[in-house]
Design a protein around this motif. Structure first.
Motif: not given
Length: 265
Positions: A126-127, A246-247, A252-254, A258-260
């Motif tokens: 993710i990060f 949202i996941w 697959l995780p965002p 995209e999260i921001k």
């Protein structure tokens, strides 16, 4: 003439005659809270096996990129070794929370701990960071009951480089009830004011197979999602709106960018 008055002095004398020097000591005696229940370690061994099966089932549905390749090694390190440390340190018999038995408190804590460890690989994706840059910063100390406690301090710190970092509060839900305790939000706001760092809650709703992302320091006091949860002794909690999820765990995780965009921070 016999003294017929009933007052605090009589109460104290009565307790002293019974052999108790303080009100607290007497209350503890009458409620039997001074008796430490015998821990059923056979029950805990069954709970440990359930933890292993929970992880096996999750591992069977997530994408290969975030799977744990060696579940035997994972369980040995994060279930059985942790259990051994807590047992040898005599932590388990003294665990209590709202009158629950130590075995239940142990299982509740272990579920959250194991889920956090399991999804470390997903968090690195993710990060976009190496797992080595994911630092465990929670206050739980497995060898000392005095420091083995739940505090407002978050679980994980991620170094993003150039002196930038983000704090993560990892939560797990197992019954479809998805809340954030108020003191977590208060701590996140304090941290943001002092350091400028955001605190993001990543909430794994394992009951429904979805994951929410919430920037805790951006939650407003006037937000309509603040509720009083009677099941938690009337505590004020932030109920996580479905829009924060949202996941899908089966995908697959965002990515953080995209999260921001979705969370506008």
């Amino acid at each position: 003439m016999k003294d017929m008055s009933i007052d605090s002095r009589y109460f104290r004398e009565y307790r002293i005659k019974l052999g108790f020097k303080s009100q607290g000591e007497f209350k503890s005696f009458l409620s039997a809270k001074d008796i430490t229940p015998t821990v059923n370690y056979e029950y805990i061994e069954l709970l440990n096996q359930r933890l292993v099966v929970i992880i096996e089932k999750i591992n069977s549905v997530v994408r290969d990129e975030i799977k744990q390749k060696d579940l035997g090694d994972f369980s040995s390190q994060f279930v059985f070794e942790i259990y051994k440390i807590m047992k040898n340190g005599s932590i388990i018999p003294r665990l209590n929370n709202q009158g629950r038995r130590p075995e239940q408190v142990y299982f509740s804590w272990m579920r959250g701990f194991v889920i956090t460890q399991y999804f470390t690989k997903a968090i690195s994706i993710i990060f976009g960071v190496n797992i080595k840059n994911i630092l465990q910063i929670g206050d739980d100390d497995l060898t000392n009951l005095e420091t083995f406690k739940r505090t407002p301090k978050a679980d994980i710190e991620i170094n993003l480089g150039a002196s930038k970092k983000v704090i993560l509060e990892i939560q797990s839900g197992f019954q479809g009830i998805n809340d954030i305790k108020q003191h977590k939000v208060i701590e996140a706001k304090r941290l943001k004011q002092e350091t400028g760092d955001h605190t993001i809650a990543i909430h794994f709703d394992l009951y429904n197979g979805q994951v929410a992302f919430i920037v805790l320091d951006l939650i407003k006091e006037t937000d309509m999602n603040w509720i009083t949860r009677q099941q938690m002794e009337g505590q004020t909690v932030f109920n996580i709106d479905q829009n924060y999820f949202i996941w899908k765990l089966t995908e697959l995780p965002p990515q953080i960018e995209e999260i921001k965009k979705l969370l506008s921070f």
